[in-house]
Scaffold this active site. Structure first.
Site, short mmCIF file in Angstrom:
data_model
loop_
_atom_site.label_atom_id
_atom_site.label_comp_id
_atom_site.label_asym_id
_atom_site.label_seq_id
_atom_site.Cartn_x
_atom_site.Cartn_y
_atom_site.Cartn_z
CB CYS A 1 -0.97 -0.06 1.18
SG CYS A 1 -2.29 1.15 1.06
CG HIS B 1 -3.88 -3.76 3.10
ND1 HIS B 1 -2.87 -3.22 3.87
CD2 HIS B 1 -4.52 -2.71 2.53
CE1 HIS B 1 -2.91 -1.89 3.77
NE2 HIS B 1 -3.90 -1.57 2.98
CD GLU C 1 -1.43 -6.08 5.40
OE1 GLU C 1 -1.09 -6.57 4.31
OE2 GLU C 1 -1.56 -4.86 5.59
CB SER D 1 -1.25 -12.62 38.08
OG SER D 1 -1.29 -13.05 36.73
N GLY D 2 -1.15 -15.96 37.97
CA GLY D 2 -1.99 -17.08 37.54
C GLY D 2 -2.52 -16.86 36.13
CB SER E 1 1.17 -19.03 33.95
OG SER E 1 0.21 -18.65 34.90
#
Ligand code: XMP
Length: 512
Positions: free
Chosen positions: A82, A168, A170, A223-224, A229
């Site tokens: 583009c 585009h 993508e 924090s989980g 994690s």
């Protein structure tokens, strides 16, 4: 970090991150750079190819972003998308014009013999989004694609490996987009598909060991959630004896959360997990506070105080790890600059300086789905790595107004029923984030023969890709009815359920 990948120059298009996603999906490492960066910044990455991405600007407009000059003389393979194509044309002898109809949406692409379109059939759908267009290609280039409305939809000079596409590739609506990237990356630029999570994991462990040196020791606020994690699993696998995760239970977690985290990290992985029991501190400090920003600030402050206390009791700590991801990094280095703060998200800000710790951010090159894949690679369960995001202040921003233990208990029960239902019906993975919100009002109802005057709960489920924008999840009314009656039947004190149909914007995902 990895040589021979792709440098993507970002000129502010909403699609630039997607280019990076597509390329990484094909197993090639890539990084975004601000489009107007220096050539040495590009060289530092030692890329094997360059992509010039899109932009809301016109190439000849005032203040439009320009890449370093060397981009136009480098021998590296180059793909302009583009605005990137227009730059390539404009700066190397072609012509670009504005003033045509803006073209937005699908278009059928007619392709010619070309290495960029090798194996790609003509008359397939490509996605357009542009105002300006190339009207004359530079010397040495040929036109290799067009549409009914656009005579020059792609150009190439295969001799010097330079290509431009107006559409585009993508976005998913360009149905052959991945094939085109494959042609560019492997057929033209001869890059290697060596980017995968096994490879990353090995590199990251080496990086962690080098950063820590012989004697370093690292802590992490666990924090989980998925990111912390995965950082924990990575650190544990790299330096098991010199890593201590700290989990602060703020009393505002989901039902069973603390037990789950302890089971996974202490029992399953055998980590030296420190749990801080902060429930009383948090709830006492929050008592009577109803302003959302005040609640967030209190939680942020108390978290840091407790975390620091716990960290200070661990001898020899030199590093603090954080689960920063690539989108956060892009946000701060991008051409557009960091976006405005709508809500102050809390983190361990300020802590590294105060405690004199070095920061370790081993996931800062990864996108969220790569983090999930890495988590699986490191032995975290699917349950753990595919969890919905959960905000740092937890249920505090889902209990509207001031917080009491009774309300916290009530909301935990409701949310448990809601989330269990979504999992049972296989809806959980279709949704970006789902949760319940306890409203500070009572409404009249009738149960059996009795009049009730109970609480209202709002259910929220949204789809999103990055939480920056979100849409409400179109839940089948059959499921709405089932989950609503399940909640009212199982949780005392709730008599009315509503479903939130706000998108973001104008709403936010959380209610506070
Ligand atoms: P909003 O509500 O801003 O949420 O649309 C976007 C995403 O961020 C999460 N969120 C937070 N996360 N601390 C956090 O760590 C916070 O204070 C916070 N507020 C919102 C939210 O759950 C969603 O995923």
């Amino acid at each position: 970090m990895i040589k021979g990948g792709v440098a993507i120059l970002d000129f502010g298009s909403q699609y630039t991150q997607l280019i990076a996603r597509r390329i990484r999906e094909l197993g090639v490492y890539c990084e975004l750079l601000p489009g107007n960066c220096s050539w040495s910044a590009v060289e530092k990455l030692a890329p094997g190819a360059i992509i010039l991405a899109g932009s809301p600007y016109s190439v000849y407009g005032n203040g439009s972003p320009m890449p370093p000059e060397e981009v136009f003389s480098t021998e590296l393979p180059l793909l302009g998308i583009c605005y990137g194509m227009q730059l390539l044309a404009y700066r190397t002898g072609g012509k670009v014009e504005g003033g045509h109809h803006r073209e937005y949406g699908p278009a059928l692409l007619k392709t010619e013999e070309s290495c960029l379109f090798k194996g790609i059939k003509s008359d397939q759908q490509a996605w357009m989004s542009h105002g300006d267009r190339v009207t004359e290609v530079p010397a040495g280039y040929t036109i290799v694609a067009s549409t009914d409305l656009l005579p020059i939809a792609a150009m190439e000079n295969s001799e010097i490996k330079r290509f431009g596409v107006q559409f585009h590739p993508e976005v998913n609506h360009t149905v052959f987009g991945s094939d085109l990237f494959e042609n560019f990356l492997f057929g033209i630029a001869n890059l290697k598909a060596n980017w995968n999570m096994k490879y990353f994991s090995a590199q990251a462990k080496q990086y962690i060991s080098e950063e820590l040196g012989e004697t370093g020791k690292v802590i992490l606020g666990l924090s989980g959630g998925v990111d912390s994690s995965v950082v924990a699993a990575l650190l544990h696998s790299a330096v098991p004896d010199r890593f201590v995760p700290i989990f602060v239970d703020n009393g505002l977690l989901r039902a069973g959360e603390r037990e789950e985290v302890e089971k996974t990290f202490r029992e399953h992985f055998g980590m030296d997990l420190v749990t801080v029991d902060g429930e009383d501190r948090f709830l006492n400090e929050l008592a009577g506070v109803s302003d959302p920003e005040k609640k967030r600030k209190i939680i942020g402050r108390v978290f840091i105080e407790l975390f620091e206390e716990a960290a200070n009791s661990i001898p020899g700590v030199t590093h603090l790890a954080q689960g920063t991801l690539y989108p956060d990094v892009i946000e701060s280095v991008s051409f557009k600059g960091p976006s405005a703060t709508i809500k102050s998200h809390h983190n361990v800000g300020g802590l590294p300086e105060r405690m004199n710790l070095s920061l370790l951010e081993p996931l800062r090159e990864l996108f969220k789905d790569e983090v999930r894949e890495l988590g699986r690679e490191l032995g975290l369960s699917k349950w753990m790595v595919s969890r919905h995001p959960f905000p740092g202040p937890g249920l505090a921003v889902r209990i509207l107004g001031s917080i009491t233990r009774e309300d916290r208990d009530l909301l935990q029960k409701v949310d448990r029923v809601f989330i269990d239902y979504l999992r049972e019906e296989n809806l959980y993975d279709e949704i970006w984030q789902a949760f319940s919100v306890l409203l500070p009002v009572r409404t009249v109802g009738v149960m059996g023969d009795e009049r009730t005057y109970d609480r209202v709960v709002a259910l929220r489920a949204v789809t999103s890709t990055d939480a920056m924008t979100a849409d409400w999840y179109r839940m089948d009314p059959r499921h709405m009815a089932a989950v609503s009656s399940r909640i009212v039947n199982r949780v005392n004190g709730v008599s009315r359920i509503v479903y939130d149909i706000s998108s973001k914007p104008p709403g936010t995902i959380e209610w506070e």
